[in-house]
Write a protein that holds these residues in place. Structure first.
Motif, mmCIF file in Angstrom:
data_model
loop_
_atom_site.group_PDB
_atom_site.id
_atom_site.type_symbol
_atom_site.label_atom_id
_atom_site.label_comp_id
_atom_site.label_asym_id
_atom_site.label_seq_id
_atom_site.Cartn_x
_atom_site.Cartn_y
_atom_site.Cartn_z
ATOM 1 N N ALA A 45 0.849 -1.193 0.000
ATOM 2 C CA ALA A 45 0.000 0.000 0.000
ATOM 3 C C ALA A 45 0.886 1.244 0.000
ATOM 4 N N VAL A 46 0.391 2.310 -0.639
ATOM 5 C CA VAL A 46 1.146 3.556 -0.725
ATOM 6 C C VAL A 46 0.278 4.698 -0.193
ATOM 7 N N CYS A 47 0.856 5.565 0.618
ATOM 8 C CA CYS A 47 0.160 6.750 1.133
ATOM 9 C C CYS A 47 1.055 7.963 0.909
ATOM 10 N N SER A 48 0.428 9.075 0.501
ATOM 11 C CA SER A 48 1.203 10.300 0.298
ATOM 12 C C SER A 48 0.461 11.461 0.930
ATOM 13 N N THR A 49 1.193 12.465 1.375
ATOM 14 C CA THR A 49 0.555 13.656 1.935
ATOM 15 C C THR A 49 1.442 14.870 1.701
ATOM 16 N N GLY A 50 0.801 15.990 1.459
ATOM 17 C CA GLY A 50 1.536 17.222 1.172
ATOM 18 C C GLY A 50 0.736 18.036 0.163
ATOM 19 N N LEU A 51 1.413 18.818 -0.625
ATOM 20 C CA LEU A 51 0.751 19.686 -1.590
ATOM 21 C C LEU A 51 0.135 18.876 -2.738
ATOM 22 N N ILE A 52 -1.072 19.304 -3.139
ATOM 23 C CA ILE A 52 -1.752 18.685 -4.281
ATOM 24 C C ILE A 52 -1.176 19.261 -5.577
ATOM 25 N N GLY A 53 -1.143 18.444 -6.626
ATOM 26 C CA GLY A 53 -0.840 18.976 -7.954
ATOM 27 C C GLY A 53 0.636 19.105 -8.265
ATOM 28 N N VAL A 54 1.460 18.393 -7.543
ATOM 29 C CA VAL A 54 2.901 18.439 -7.799
ATOM 30 C C VAL A 54 3.410 17.006 -7.874
ATOM 31 N N LEU A 55 4.187 16.709 -8.892
ATOM 32 C CA LEU A 55 4.744 15.362 -9.022
ATOM 33 C C LEU A 55 5.809 15.149 -7.940
ATOM 34 N N LEU A 56 5.913 13.922 -7.485
ATOM 35 C CA LEU A 56 6.918 13.600 -6.461
ATOM 36 C C LEU A 56 8.310 13.533 -7.100
ATOM 37 N N PRO A 57 9.346 13.913 -6.368
ATOM 38 C CA PRO A 57 10.727 13.784 -6.880
ATOM 39 C C PRO A 57 11.174 12.331 -6.750
ATOM 40 N N MET A 58 10.892 11.550 -7.783
ATOM 41 C CA MET A 58 11.154 10.104 -7.707
ATOM 42 C C MET A 58 12.643 9.800 -7.576
ATOM 43 N N ASP A 59 13.482 10.708 -8.090
ATOM 44 C CA ASP A 59 14.931 10.490 -7.971
ATOM 45 C C ASP A 59 15.388 10.526 -6.517
ATOM 46 N N LYS A 60 14.548 11.125 -5.664
ATOM 47 C CA LYS A 60 14.888 11.119 -4.240
ATOM 48 C C LYS A 60 14.100 10.044 -3.502
ATOM 49 N N LEU A 61 12.835 9.877 -3.918
ATOM 50 C CA LEU A 61 11.969 8.947 -3.197
ATOM 51 C C LEU A 61 12.465 7.501 -3.318
ATOM 52 N N LEU A 62 12.842 7.072 -4.525
ATOM 53 C CA LEU A 62 13.211 5.658 -4.712
ATOM 54 C C LEU A 62 14.474 5.276 -3.928
ATOM 55 N N PRO A 63 15.524 6.080 -3.970
ATOM 56 C CA PRO A 63 16.671 5.752 -3.100
ATOM 57 C C PRO A 63 16.280 5.767 -1.621
#
Lengths: 392, 392
Positions: free
Chosen positions: B114-132
């Motif tokens: 399962a995945v949960c996210s929270t923060g500002l709406i309408g902005v793509l996540l920085p996957m280059d930081k999230l995956l590491p």
């Protein structure tokens, strides 16, 4: 101007001492005829103030000879005593007008006197001040008294609000008060409109309902519906002219729209006026539901205050409605920039210019061809301040 | 404590660099089994974030082996790319867990993450930081990592929120985040609950829905419903004990209630926690509708901020509902003083003590015997300030 722009009306505004600060607090509008037709629209709040319950009864006859309005106290949630006070006020107006000889219409009766009150809920009116104030107002009645009447009904309003529309040989004029507790069904406000057109009560009612539905009913400053909202339309027939319905209805709508805009611009603590235009809705009801949901979103209202084109909060407000739409087809423009396209990121939000007082949000539901516009304001620290201290 | 209070769970919280300020922003909770049962409740907003759409699918199997949560971005209104990013995050978690050898349960698969996210709406996540960051979190997984996980999911929260309830030989624990955009269906928040009780998915679902209905669903901080609300309940079965349903459900409710209270106490800019108890309603639905209407009245929320027992605003909020009641039978108490009796003035409002943080409003509808309690906060200049500046 104001309620005395049309022929056949006199008005006055006096300081009766209901307000502790000595400002004008009692207004009187008298219809000198020859016609005494009237229509009205009232709050849809189920907790109705005594003057609303009274005036609804008065209107059943379709005739109003005078309207007495007080600021400094809403006379709402005041029980049987509050209703007795409203009744006593109407009796006093009729008696005082008859004593003064304003009897062109065959004598005034309490049952033809509408009463409006505005101010704090849950406090009895100081009748020892209000009733002598009625005599004072009757003594000052004048065909030029419209401005003074408009001033006497202010509460937290920073300016008084009046408007006039001219027909060919006839006029519709009006006054309004309201600065907070503005929400549909109606905005918290008192409005008295007058016309010298020769129009019957049924036509007045039709024109007034058509006008309020798309004007006052679509002003939602803070989502709070009042116990006292009243909009009255009185016709004197003094011009002797009966206009075409469409022309007359348009004049009434114009005055309502103008007064509604003035209410928005004077909303408590507001620094932005927000025009929410919902387009391409499946039905007009859908458009209004979505417009209201956006208008009531505190987070969006704060963002607009901060000049932040936070379209995510628009989408999250749309998502709480039952309107027909697909999330991935929604588009949102703020001040002309389509910051949201197909439910996702659109044009660069940094290009949105938010410096001016009016902010224009377009919500495109991509679900039909119906449209509605709802007005609201930003949410500010000043609003909080003003409403934290109001009754203390 | 937190999500690792129950046996069979490990967790971690790390700073992946999603938040520009360098604070922790990625949490991972892993269920080591032997059971992998799970249940979940999601926002009823029709505009749902990508992680909500993903996790709803994952839950259809009734099994979740891991939950990855990020703060610093909601991944809502981000279109197909946003959904791909959520999918890629789940794939990465499964891959990283399998590489690290956390395969007691027969290997992790993206379809059980399962995945949960929270923060500002309408902005793509920085996957280059999230995956590491996922690799980093997997490396730090620990049976004592619950506290760190709770810290990593904070956004505007000033404190992290955890809670634990103990059964006989089994435990329910959990963590929550949420400080604004709190409204029914659910409060804007992410919640992960864990238990080592040996309970199947169906029972988890029943207990979780029963608990959220009377806890998180009755917290309404600002009337704004989020796109990302998620409450998950995971069972490891590691205690080997299957409690009685009633006992288990009560433990889940207790933890939900405690976390809900912590959300209220940490609501953005709030200075008062307002407990609205609606009594003598004809139905529980009526009680909840009235409670929510009161909770969402900005004017009342401002008055409470100003320590003003303005009961008229309570009545005017009740009046906008469809609940069964007669206006002249309504009673309202504020902090124990019945300031409104029978729809009118009751005991002296000056005797109401409003100095403390908790304010207790009782609205007596005098229409039946049902009851509901809804929690909200006051509306403050700090709320306006915090939400004017959030995305800028």
């Amino acid at each position: 101007m104001s309620v005395t722009a049309a022929q056949g009306f006199r008005a006055a505004g006096v300081a009766a001492g209901i307000k502790e600060n000595g400002n004008p607090d009692l207004a009187l509008v008298v219809n000198d005829g020859p016609r005494l037709a009237a229509a009205g629209v009232f709050t849809s709040n189920r907790v109705k103030a005594a003057p609303v319950l009274w005036s609804e009864q008065v209107l059943k006859s379709g005739r109003i000879s005078a309207v007495v309005l007080n600021s400094g106290g809403a006379n709402a949630c005041t029980g049987p005593k509050g209703f007795q006070d409203t009744h006593a006020t109407a009796e006093k107006v009729a008696e005082s007008l008859n004593t003064a000889g304003f009897d062109e219409t065959g004598g005034h009766a309490a049952g033809m006197v509408a009463v409006c009150s505005t101010g704090l809920i849950g406090v009895l009116l100081p009748m020892d001040k209000l009733l002598p104030g009625v005599d004072q107002a009757v003594a000052q009645l004048s065909p030029h008294g419209g401005e003074k009447a408009a001033i006497a009904i202010k509460t937290t309003d920073t300016v008084h609000k009046t408007s006039v529309a001219q027909g060919e040989g006839w006029t519709v004029g009006g006054m309004a008060k309201g600065a907070g507790m503005l929400a549909p069904g109606l905005a918290t406000m008192l409005v008295v409109l007058t016309t010298d057109a020769d129009v019957d009560a049924e036509t007045l009612d039709k024109a007034l309902r058509a006008a309020t539905r798309v004007t006052f009913d679509r002003v939602d400053s803070d989502g709070c519906m009042s116990t006292n909202d009243t909009v009255l339309l009185l016709a004197s027939g003094a011009s002797g002219i009966t206009p075409e319905y469409a022309e007359f209805a348009e004049a009434v709508r114009t005055v309502c729209d103008d007064l509604g805009q003035q209410l928005v611009r004077d909303a408590e603590g507001a620094s932005k006026d927000i025009r929410i235009e919902v387009v391409n809705a499946a039905t007009e009801d859908d458009a209004v539901e979505v417009g209201r949901s956006i208008a009531r979103n505190n987070l969006l209202k704060c963002a607009i205050h901060g000049e932040d084109p936070n379209w995510g909060r628009v989408l999250s407000a749309i998502g709480t409605t039952q309107a027909a739409f697909e999330p991935d087809r929604l588009n949102v423009a703020i001040n002309g920039v389509w910051v949201c396209r197909n439910g996702g990121v659109g044009e660069d939000r940094d290009t949105v210019d938010m410096r001016y007082r009016e902010v224009h949000i377009v919500a495109d539901l991509a679900a039909g061809s119906e449209t509605a516009t709802v007005w609201t304001n930003d949410l500010t620290a000043d609003y909080v301040h003003e409403n934290s201290a109001y009754s203390s």
